[in-house]
Scaffold this motif. Structure first.
Motif, mmCIF file in Angstrom:
data_model
loop_
_atom_site.group_PDB
_atom_site.id
_atom_site.type_symbol
_atom_site.label_atom_id
_atom_site.label_comp_id
_atom_site.label_asym_id
_atom_site.label_seq_id
_atom_site.Cartn_x
_atom_site.Cartn_y
_atom_site.Cartn_z
ATOM 1 N N THR A 1 19.830 19.320 -17.162
ATOM 2 C CA THR A 1 20.400 20.640 -17.443
ATOM 3 C C THR A 1 19.320 21.503 -18.077
ATOM 4 O OG1 THR A 1 21.094 20.051 -19.674
ATOM 5 C CG2 THR A 1 22.667 19.598 -17.882
ATOM 6 N N GLU A 2 19.587 22.784 -18.180
ATOM 7 C CA GLU A 2 18.618 23.673 -18.837
ATOM 8 C C GLU A 2 18.429 23.267 -20.292
ATOM 9 O OE1 GLU A 2 15.636 25.955 -19.312
ATOM 10 O OE2 GLU A 2 16.573 25.749 -17.348
ATOM 11 N N ASN A 3 19.506 22.806 -20.938
ATOM 12 C CA ASN A 3 19.392 22.338 -22.320
ATOM 13 C C ASN A 3 18.468 21.123 -22.410
ATOM 14 O OD1 ASN A 3 20.005 22.327 -25.107
ATOM 15 N ND2 ASN A 3 21.496 20.690 -24.771
ATOM 16 N N HIS A 4 18.605 20.181 -21.471
ATOM 17 C CA HIS A 4 17.722 19.012 -21.440
ATOM 18 C C HIS A 4 16.268 19.445 -21.267
ATOM 19 C CE1 HIS A 4 21.300 16.488 -19.907
ATOM 20 N NE2 HIS A 4 21.121 16.237 -21.180
ATOM 21 N N ARG A 5 16.045 20.390 -20.365
ATOM 22 C CA ARG A 5 14.677 20.869 -20.114
ATOM 23 C C ARG A 5 14.087 21.518 -21.366
ATOM 24 N NH1 ARG A 5 16.305 23.167 -14.293
ATOM 25 N NH2 ARG A 5 16.242 21.165 -13.229
ATOM 26 N N ALA A 6 14.898 22.284 -22.077
ATOM 27 C CA ALA A 6 14.433 22.926 -23.308
ATOM 28 C C ALA A 6 14.077 21.871 -24.358
ATOM 29 C CB ALA A 6 15.496 23.883 -23.841
ATOM 30 N N GLU B 1 11.552 11.722 -11.452
ATOM 31 C CA GLU B 1 12.468 11.493 -10.333
ATOM 32 C C GLU B 1 13.840 12.108 -10.599
ATOM 33 O OE1 GLU B 1 12.553 7.242 -9.855
ATOM 34 O OE2 GLU B 1 10.503 7.184 -9.087
ATOM 35 N N ARG B 2 14.251 12.106 -11.862
ATOM 36 C CA ARG B 2 15.583 12.620 -12.210
ATOM 37 C C ARG B 2 15.551 14.080 -12.645
ATOM 38 N NH1 ARG B 2 19.052 8.759 -15.781
ATOM 39 N NH2 ARG B 2 20.527 10.341 -15.129
#
Length: 65
Positions: A43-48, A37-38
């Protein structure tokens, strides 16, 4: 002592209902749903970081810590 089953007046029923609610709120499925949901907020860093954790065999846990 109340012998009513499934009634709000029954303390054991309320305890069991609270246990189930807590288990559901802290389940792996719930955490996954909240993360999905979030996803737009990540951020791209979080996704990485998330990709690395999901790809690792141990879920990112270290033997030393």
């Amino acid at each position: 002592m109340s012998t009513l089953t499934g009634k709000l007046a029954d303390p054991e029923f309320r305890r069991e209902r609270a246990r189930k609610a807590s288990a559901a709120a802290h389940s792996t499925d719930r955490y996954i749903n909240v993360l999905v949901e979030r996803a737009p907020e990540l951020t791209e860093n979080h996704r990485a970081q998330l990709r690395a954790l999901l790809a690792s065999q141990d879920g990112g846990q270290r033997a030393d810590g």
